[in-house]
Design an enzyme around this catalytic site. Sequence first.
Site, PDB file in Angstrom:
ATOM      1  N   HIS A 155     -13.185   0.284  -5.073  1.00 22.62           N
ATOM      2  CA  HIS A 155     -14.058  -0.905  -5.108  1.00 22.62           C
ATOM      3  C   HIS A 155     -15.407  -0.673  -4.454  1.00 22.62           C
ATOM      4  CE1 HIS A 155     -10.793  -3.524  -6.425  1.00 22.62           C
ATOM      5  NE2 HIS A 155     -10.021  -2.843  -5.608  1.00 22.62           N
ATOM      6  N   HIS A 161      -1.333   0.481  -7.560  1.00 22.98           N
ATOM      7  CA  HIS A 161      -0.857   0.680  -6.177  1.00 22.98           C
ATOM      8  C   HIS A 161       0.607   0.268  -5.977  1.00 22.98           C
ATOM      9  CE1 HIS A 161      -2.402  -3.440  -5.748  1.00 22.98           C
ATOM     10  NE2 HIS A 161      -3.639  -3.058  -5.503  1.00 22.98           N
ATOM     11  N   ASN A 175       2.405  -2.041  -3.171  1.00 25.41           N
ATOM     12  CA  ASN A 175       1.517  -3.062  -2.604  1.00 25.41           C
ATOM     13  C   ASN A 175       1.271  -4.173  -3.617  1.00 25.41           C
ATOM     14  OD1 ASN A 175       0.226  -0.195  -1.278  1.00 25.41           O
ATOM     15  ND2 ASN A 175       0.815  -1.850   0.082  1.00 25.41           N
ATOM     16  N   ARG A 193      19.950  -5.598  -5.448  1.00 29.15           N
ATOM     17  CA  ARG A 193      20.465  -6.450  -6.527  1.00 29.15           C
ATOM     18  C   ARG A 193      19.349  -6.967  -7.438  1.00 29.15           C
ATOM     19  NH1 ARG A 193      25.151  -7.361  -3.346  1.00 29.15           N
ATOM     20  NH2 ARG A 193      24.074  -8.623  -1.800  1.00 29.15           N
ATOM     21  N   ASP A 199      -8.388   2.789  -3.493  1.00 29.54           N
ATOM     22  CA  ASP A 199      -8.524   1.327  -3.367  1.00 29.54           C
ATOM     23  C   ASP A 199      -9.533   1.023  -2.253  1.00 29.54           C
ATOM     24  OD1 ASP A 199      -8.108  -1.330  -3.984  1.00 29.54           O
ATOM     25  OD2 ASP A 199      -6.186  -1.507  -2.976  1.00 29.54           O
TER      26      ASP A 199
HETATM   27 ZN   LIG Z   1      -7.906  -2.732  -5.651  1.00 28.77          ZN
END
Ligand SMILES: [Zn+2]
Length: 391
Positions: free
Chosen positions: A70, A225, A228, A236, A283
């Site tokens: 970013h 990602h 995250n 389960r 990221d």
């Molecule tokens: Zn991102």
Amino acid sequence: MKKFSGGMWSVKILTGGKVYLEGKWQCNVDIVVEEGKILDVAPRGKYAEGEVIDVKGNYVCPGFIDIHVHGCKGRDVMDGSVESLEVMSEFMAQHGTTAFLATTTTHGREEIRKSLEAVGDALHKDIKGAQILGIHLEGPFISPNAKGAHDEKRILAPSRENFRGLVGDYEGIIKMVTMAPEAEGARELVNYLTDKGILVSMGHTMANYEQCMAGFEWGMTHVTHLYNAMSPFKHREPGAVGAALDRDGVTVELIADLVHVHPAALRIAVAIKGSDKVALITDAMSATGMGDGDYILGGLEVVVKEGVARLKDGGNLAGSTLTQDQALRNLVLIGIPLEDAVKMLTEVPADIIGIGDKKGRIKKGLDADLVILDEKLHVNCVFIKGIQIQS
Ligand SMILES: [Zn+2]
């Protein structure tokens, strides 16, 4: 063989390195570069005429490719400014990244459009750093229940109309879209995007295992990602994490800053998927390369303390301050073989976004994007399309 002309050799010969070739280190080869491309990878000494660059026993890797970044150096893709993209490109190149997807966040239509415009303009410019490959649109078609550091008020329902309204004439530069599979309309949008050749990645989702598997059936082939901002693995209800690990062929991203994901979880993902299905991404947000302080990410206030970025409101992790060279060192630190880590920074991301025939490997005919690393895996120098980047 090209001769010395106009004061410059048109051919460069990189010699004396440990060269990453097909997953192994080769010592007795030279890389011959001409007009931005790799002209040949030849036995040492075969080519004699050209500018010889002795890399003195250092590692020679393909340039790193970041498909999810970013910002850095106080700048963000959402600034909507070519100058910000230039600052980012230059900084990233110092850390071994030679190409990247400029990644947007969930934001208002106008802000996203402005950032697409800036990337569209930057693609026509000769930028002196990491090459911009296009856009990774992260959101706004995500789940409000897995929004991470994205602005909930800006989330849109997935539909062809909403997508086209958002990107307008810039559809051609969108290379990847991160979206959640569980919202109504997701299937229609996945079909539209895959028809256009746009990579669809599953992320920011609370979908259960079955919903994720349906998403893969529709054509989602990648996972943003892993771990995250997604439904976690439970024995389960294996969630999005379980679906991503269980589904053959699906590739995943990892943020290897050793904050977003525990080292054991990183090792587990690499062990299950294999190093040819994992891309190391950063990221990274604007604080990367800047130090601690207050920042804005996608219109939200973020505090960075000891290199960890969190939302001021609520404390969610808000992007990393990671660089790709640091990701490489971190993976080696936690016991992943160096060759595997290099693969996850180079050929895997190149293949994921469909440019493996142009970048990501040291191979005849590909772009001469190269990273020279010293024995401690710090960047020594970088070549982008054959041109050495000054640090
Ligand atoms: Zn991102």
